[in-house]
Motif scaffolding. Structure first.
Motif, PDB file in Angstrom:
ATOM      1  N   MET A  51       0.822  -1.218   0.000  1.00 46.46           N
ATOM      2  CA  MET A  51       0.000   0.000   0.000  1.00 46.46           C
ATOM      3  C   MET A  51       0.854   1.265   0.000  1.00 46.46           C
ATOM      4  SD  MET A  51      -3.301  -0.891   0.067  1.00 46.46           S
ATOM      5  CE  MET A  51      -4.318   0.322   0.926  1.00 46.46           C
ATOM      6  N   VAL A  52       2.051   1.194   0.529  1.00 42.77           N
ATOM      7  CA  VAL A  52       2.900   2.383   0.613  1.00 42.77           C
ATOM      8  C   VAL A  52       4.028   2.355  -0.411  1.00 42.77           C
ATOM      9  CG1 VAL A  52       2.345   2.692   3.052  1.00 42.77           C
ATOM     10  CG2 VAL A  52       4.385   1.405   2.429  1.00 42.77           C
ATOM     11  N   LYS A  53       4.084   1.296  -1.221  1.00 44.44           N
ATOM     12  CA  LYS A  53       5.130   1.182  -2.237  1.00 44.44           C
ATOM     13  C   LYS A  53       4.873   2.174  -3.360  1.00 44.44           C
ATOM     14  CE  LYS A  53       7.292  -2.137  -5.390  1.00 44.44           C
ATOM     15  NZ  LYS A  53       7.338  -3.561  -5.830  1.00 44.44           N
ATOM     16  N   GLN A  54       5.912   2.896  -3.743  1.00 42.51           N
ATOM     17  CA  GLN A  54       5.802   3.853  -4.835  1.00 42.51           C
ATOM     18  C   GLN A  54       5.840   3.127  -6.172  1.00 42.51           C
ATOM     19  OE1 GLN A  54       5.818   7.527  -4.713  1.00 42.51           O
ATOM     20  NE2 GLN A  54       5.196   7.155  -2.592  1.00 42.51           N
ATOM     21  N   ARG A  55       4.850   3.379  -6.998  1.00 48.49           N
ATOM     22  CA  ARG A  55       4.805   2.883  -8.367  1.00 48.49           C
ATOM     23  C   ARG A  55       4.460   4.070  -9.258  1.00 48.49           C
ATOM     24  NH1 ARG A  55       2.291  -1.053  -5.130  1.00 48.49           N
ATOM     25  NH2 ARG A  55       3.032  -3.211  -5.416  1.00 48.49           N
ATOM     26  N   ASN A  56       5.229   4.282 -10.280  1.00 50.90           N
ATOM     27  CA  ASN A  56       5.010   5.429 -11.181  1.00 50.90           C
ATOM     28  C   ASN A  56       4.934   6.740 -10.400  1.00 50.90           C
ATOM     29  OD1 ASN A  56       4.757   3.330 -13.022  1.00 50.90           O
ATOM     30  ND2 ASN A  56       2.526   3.491 -13.174  1.00 50.90           N
ATOM     31  N   GLY A  57       5.723   6.813  -9.314  1.00 51.90           N
ATOM     32  CA  GLY A  57       5.832   8.050  -8.550  1.00 51.90           C
ATOM     33  C   GLY A  57       4.738   8.281  -7.534  1.00 51.90           C
ATOM     34  N   VAL A  58       3.899   7.279  -7.269  1.00 46.56           N
ATOM     35  CA  VAL A  58       2.808   7.474  -6.319  1.00 46.56           C
ATOM     36  C   VAL A  58       2.508   6.143  -5.633  1.00 46.56           C
ATOM     37  CG1 VAL A  58       0.971   6.971  -7.978  1.00 46.56           C
ATOM     38  CG2 VAL A  58       0.505   8.518  -6.071  1.00 46.56           C
ATOM     39  N   SER A  59       2.016   6.204  -4.411  1.00 44.28           N
ATOM     40  CA  SER A  59       1.563   5.005  -3.705  1.00 44.28           C
ATOM     41  C   SER A  59       0.052   5.064  -3.533  1.00 44.28           C
ATOM     42  CB  SER A  59       2.235   4.898  -2.332  1.00 44.28           C
ATOM     43  OG  SER A  59       1.691   5.849  -1.428  1.00 44.28           O
ATOM     44  N   LEU A  60      -0.524   3.925  -3.177  1.00 38.10           N
ATOM     45  CA  LEU A  60      -1.961   3.924  -2.894  1.00 38.10           C
ATOM     46  C   LEU A  60      -2.285   4.801  -1.688  1.00 38.10           C
ATOM     47  CD1 LEU A  60      -2.846   0.175  -3.553  1.00 38.10           C
ATOM     48  CD2 LEU A  60      -3.497   2.149  -4.932  1.00 38.10           C
ATOM     49  N   LEU A  61      -1.415   4.792  -0.701  1.00 35.70           N
ATOM     50  CA  LEU A  61      -1.637   5.660   0.456  1.00 35.70           C
ATOM     51  C   LEU A  61      -1.625   7.125   0.041  1.00 35.70           C
ATOM     52  CD1 LEU A  61      -2.005   6.069   3.507  1.00 35.70           C
ATOM     53  CD2 LEU A  61       0.489   5.958   3.738  1.00 35.70           C
ATOM     54  N   ASP A  62      -0.752   7.483  -0.887  1.00 36.18           N
ATOM     55  CA  ASP A  62      -0.661   8.882  -1.336  1.00 36.18           C
ATOM     56  C   ASP A  62      -2.000   9.387  -1.873  1.00 36.18           C
ATOM     57  OD1 ASP A  62       2.056   9.027  -0.725  1.00 36.18           O
ATOM     58  OD2 ASP A  62       2.696   8.561  -2.776  1.00 36.18           O
ATOM     59  N   ASP A 304      -3.022   2.893 -13.234  1.00 35.35           N
ATOM     60  CA  ASP A 304      -3.459   4.228 -13.655  1.00 35.35           C
ATOM     61  C   ASP A 304      -4.940   4.449 -13.357  1.00 35.35           C
ATOM     62  OD1 ASP A 304      -0.917   4.782 -14.512  1.00 35.35           O
ATOM     63  OD2 ASP A 304      -1.339   4.474 -16.642  1.00 35.35           O
ATOM     64  N   LEU A 305      -5.724   3.380 -13.373  1.00 34.43           N
ATOM     65  CA  LEU A 305      -7.147   3.502 -13.065  1.00 34.43           C
ATOM     66  C   LEU A 305      -7.367   3.761 -11.582  1.00 34.43           C
ATOM     67  CD1 LEU A 305     -10.131   3.176 -14.008  1.00 34.43           C
ATOM     68  CD2 LEU A 305      -9.912   0.750 -13.397  1.00 34.43           C
ATOM     69  N   ILE A 306      -6.808   2.930 -10.728  1.00 35.88           N
ATOM     70  CA  ILE A 306      -7.111   3.033  -9.293  1.00 35.88           C
ATOM     71  C   ILE A 306      -6.421   4.211  -8.622  1.00 35.88           C
ATOM     72  CG2 ILE A 306      -7.653   0.582  -9.088  1.00 35.88           C
ATOM     73  CD1 ILE A 306      -4.902   0.138  -7.835  1.00 35.88           C
ATOM     74  N   THR A 307      -5.445   4.813  -9.306  1.00 35.30           N
ATOM     75  CA  THR A 307      -4.792   6.010  -8.746  1.00 35.30           C
ATOM     76  C   THR A 307      -5.184   7.282  -9.489  1.00 35.30           C
ATOM     77  OG1 THR A 307      -2.792   5.683 -10.108  1.00 35.30           O
ATOM     78  CG2 THR A 307      -2.815   4.685  -7.905  1.00 35.30           C
ATOM     79  N   ASN A 308      -6.213   7.214 -10.330  1.00 35.70           N
ATOM     80  CA  ASN A 308      -6.676   8.396 -11.050  1.00 35.70           C
ATOM     81  C   ASN A 308      -7.258   9.391 -10.036  1.00 35.70           C
ATOM     82  OD1 ASN A 308      -8.380  10.259 -12.487  1.00 35.70           O
ATOM     83  ND2 ASN A 308      -8.360   8.881 -14.256  1.00 35.70           N
ATOM     84  N   ASP A 399     -12.896  14.991 -19.946  1.00 33.02           N
ATOM     85  CA  ASP A 399     -12.800  13.536 -19.934  1.00 33.02           C
ATOM     86  C   ASP A 399     -12.015  13.129 -18.688  1.00 33.02           C
ATOM     87  OD1 ASP A 399     -12.034  10.847 -20.295  1.00 33.02           O
ATOM     88  OD2 ASP A 399     -11.975  11.054 -22.471  1.00 33.02           O
ATOM     89  N   VAL A 400     -12.696  12.468 -17.753  1.00 36.38           N
ATOM     90  CA  VAL A 400     -12.066  12.109 -16.477  1.00 36.38           C
ATOM     91  C   VAL A 400     -11.042  10.996 -16.660  1.00 36.38           C
ATOM     92  CG1 VAL A 400     -12.517  11.218 -14.154  1.00 36.38           C
ATOM     93  CG2 VAL A 400     -14.077  12.879 -15.178  1.00 36.38           C
ATOM     94  N   TRP A 401     -11.350  10.016 -17.525  1.00 39.83           N
ATOM     95  CA  TRP A 401     -10.385   8.931 -17.751  1.00 39.83           C
ATOM     96  C   TRP A 401      -9.077   9.477 -18.319  1.00 39.83           C
ATOM     97  CZ3 TRP A 401     -12.346   5.749 -14.791  1.00 39.83           C
ATOM     98  CH2 TRP A 401     -13.584   5.130 -14.936  1.00 39.83           C
ATOM     99  N   ALA A 402      -9.195  10.333 -19.335  1.00 43.17           N
ATOM    100  CA  ALA A 402      -8.004  10.861 -20.001  1.00 43.17           C
ATOM    101  C   ALA A 402      -7.410  12.068 -19.286  1.00 43.17           C
ATOM    102  CB  ALA A 402      -8.337  11.240 -21.442  1.00 43.17           C
ATOM    103  N   LYS A 403      -8.159  12.612 -18.305  1.00 42.23           N
ATOM    104  CA  LYS A 403      -7.724  13.818 -17.585  1.00 42.23           C
ATOM    105  C   LYS A 403      -7.433  14.943 -18.579  1.00 42.23           C
ATOM    106  CE  LYS A 403      -4.901  10.993 -15.361  1.00 42.23           C
ATOM    107  NZ  LYS A 403      -3.854  10.421 -14.483  1.00 42.23           N
TER     108      LYS A 403
END
Length: 428
Positions: A51-62, A304-308, A399-403
């Protein structure tokens, strides 16, 4: 297209659990949808690390996912110390932990807290459920379950509907007396009383939990997802989903495949996954992941979906309306899956071919999800005058998916949406 009459009571009189928690829909992870009964302390602590591991510069906690919840099968089933007629409670009502699977709950919750996470437990278990047979026995079990929760320093609690510990008002009384606010999920499947709030009562009686299940278990199939989503709409229309007391159509099946249901949990396509996540988000459901965070292939596929952050911001917003359906096609489609086809008591899920969901945001903006449950791609249209809360006729659309901003449109927006996919927009 059929437009749905909406008559929400938005007086602000409905109050959630007064423990100060879940003022926005909770975000986290829980073990059941993928791992089922195959849980142990090492798995849960590894998920906490994920949960706190950084992936693509962000974690789930972030981005807000902060609770890691253990589900069923922590208990010592048929323990020799269990009271007569019980499976995992002793004669005093104390729960008996399977210490081979979970040698040190306190160390597990300490690990969560060291990572700035919260740690969730599970009660009124379904595996080897205990059916207390008298009011005194049930109260003793509730009282001592709360004492154990406090001793182990858990922060949240999923209370299922399988055993006889169903008095959530009593649970709340003992939790409140223990002194630490606990985030409580009422998992009574939308059918076992009490299963929905009663705003006419004080919060400690009318909603002595923070979010509540509106349905049975969701499976990793599009038919099951759409069925469970539909159970939220009547509660939204009655304004029974609000801060501190959110309606919840179950955990997410995002990234889950062949969980407890085996072949009955086939998994979702990328399009179905997007529809699932977007629809849970726009109706203000708590977002509870359940995939294997140790599987980098699966995790990266949905990352990318769950951290949008735009989707999460829509989920967390509340402007007096939790979000629901405002229109649907006259034409319907039948959805089925392996579970339905192999159970004679089950029937295909009948849903509108196209569904249109909305949620008011701040500053006059409204989120809209256009869902295509048809067998092929189709053109879906958001007519601005039909969307509750939209006051512009020439409206900016994002567009929310594409931001990405799509520009300004007069009277409506139309776009092609793949089968079982959804367009996610912000209008205004």
């Amino acid at each position: 297209m059929k437009f749905l009459g909406l008559s929400l009571l938005l007086s602000g009189s409905a109050l959630g659990n007064d423990n100060g928690l879940a003022l926005t829909p909770p975000l986290g992870w829980r073990s059941w949808n993928l791992f089922g009964a195959n849980v142990n302390q090492s798995l849960i602590t590894s998920i906490m690390d994920g949960m706190v591991k950084q992936r693509n510069g962000v974690s789930l906690l972030d981005v807000g996912y902060s609770d890691v919840g253990l589900d069923d099968n922590w208990q010592s089933c048929n323990d020799p110390k269990a009271a007569p007629g019980m499976h995992y409670h002793d004669a005093e009502g104390n729960p008996i932990v399977n210490t081979q699977r979970f040698p040190d709950f306190k160390a597990m919750t300490d690990h969560a807290h060291s990572l700035k996470l919260t740690s969730g437990w599970y009660g009124n278990n379904c595996i080897c459920s205990d059916h207390c047979s008298s009011a005194a026995e049930c109260e003793a079990q509730i009282k001592n379950d709360v004492a154990a929760l406090t001793k182990f320093n858990f922060d949240s609690w999923k209370l299922d509907g399988c055993g006889n510990e169903k008095d959530l008002v009593m649970f709340n009384k003992y939790i409140t007396a223990a002194g630490k606010p606990i985030l409580v999920e009422n998992c009574h499947w939308g059918s076992v009383k009490p299963f929905k709030p009663d705003p006419s009562l004080p919060p400690a009686e009318g909603c002595p939990w923070n979010f509540y299940r509106t349905s049975g278990d969701v499976r990793a199939s599009y038919a099951s997802v759409l069925h469970n989503l539909g159970t939220v709409f009547p509660l939204h229309k009655a304004n029974l989903s609000y801060p501190g007391c959110w309606a919840y159509p179950d955990m997410l099946q995002v990234g889950c495949q062949h969980g407890p249901g085996g072949a009955h949990d086939p998994g979702l396509s990328p399009q179905e996954t997007r529809s699932h996540f977007g629809s849970w988000a726009i109706v203000s459901s708590p977002l509870t992941l359940s995939h294997d965070l140790n599987n980098e292939t699966v995790t990266q596929a949905i990352w990318d979906l769950i951290t949008n952050k735009e989707v999460i911001a829509i989920n967390q917003a509340y402007a007096g309306d939790s979000g629901g359906s405002y229109a649907e096609s006259e034409r319907t489609v039948e959805l089925t899956d392996a579970y339905i086809e192999t159970n004679e008591n089950e029937s295909p899920v009948v849903v509108p071919a196209h569904q249109y969901l909305y949620k008011p945001l701040e500053n006059g903006k409204v989120a809209v999800l256009l869902m295509n449950s048809d067998v092929s791609a189709g053109t879906l249209t958001a007519n601005f005058s039909a969307v509750p809360g939209v006051t512009c006729s020439s409206c900016a659309v994002r567009d929310v998916w594409a931001k990405k901003d799509l520009g300004s449109f007069d009277n409506s927006w139309s776009g092609s949406v793949d089968a079982h996919d959804a367009a996610f927009l912000v209008i205004g």
